[in-house]
Design an enzyme around this catalytic site. Sequence first.
Site: not given
Length: 297
Positions: A95, A170, A238
């Site tokens: 990701s 995502k 993140k």
Amino acid sequence: MAKVGFIGLGIMGAPMAGHLRAGGHELYVYDLNPIPKDLLEKGAVACASGKQVTEQAEIIVTMVPDTPHVEAALFGKGGVAEGLKPGKIVVDMSSISPIETKKFAERIGQLGCQYLDAPVSGGEVGAKAASLTIMVGGPEEAFARVKPLFDLMGKNITLVGGNGDGQTCKVANQIIVALTIEAVGEALLFASKAGADPGKVRQALMGGFAASRILEVHGDRMVKRTFEPGFRIELHQKDLNLALQGAKALGVSLPNTATCQELFNSCAAHGGSKWDHSGMVRALEMMANHEIGSKKG
Ligand code: NAD
């Protein structure tokens, strides 16, 4: 059967690579850390570098933590790019940044190869059960070639669009997950402070319009006070960082994503970087001076 390379054999990568091997594919692997023993016992071939993996394989998968790690694995010394020949396909399942992904795809394209971004949702449980959701960006022809491998690792597999769109999808997933954890946390905190049993409240709401997978799984963790990961707060930070940076570049305001990031920041300040992301509720509890399920406060 295909010759597949797999780089990054951590919590997610190891079981995913295991499914490819179990599906009968030749598997060439590389990690900065030692390769898990059971993968080698099942016949995976350990390589000395990403370059060596790529020389052996037609399709090369990366599953590493963040954007700089993907860049190092692909374009660093001894990396994938050094071993590529036209016709091979690079599949990044980490990701990472959608913006950098487009640049990586272009650089791989200049070497005569195709690139798919294919991040996943479903966590360690989904990786082990081969039930991951896989969100793909890239050319249709490459998707068709890699689809049999995706089928071994996941269930809900969608070609969302061109390169970068898988990663964008995502990020969207992570926005929804974070905001829903926040909503569930506020609701259970409110109910608990009002004197209702938060476990019973969760149970009652699971039958109604507020039901969700997050109320079910993360709500349960909040009630039972189990904050071992699962999915670490630092990884979700993140992902929200990617959302907020992307929003700034696009000129879009994401006010509640920003709030969730602040709540994660507060958890981190209290030593919670490695808590499960349901631990976001602890930041809310500190503000309310009340802990879910506690009779005090
Ligand atoms: P992890 O830290 O367990 O594993 C990453 C592996 O990559 C490590 O073994 C590390 O040594 C290796 N690595 C790092 N840089 C490398 C390099 N340059 N060359 C070779 N190997 C390298 O991480 P994870 O939990 O498996 O997560 C991987 C990705 O999947 C992340 O982007 C994460 O956000 C995403 N993800 C994780 C989960 C989860 O629940 N853990 C769920 C969905 C998505």
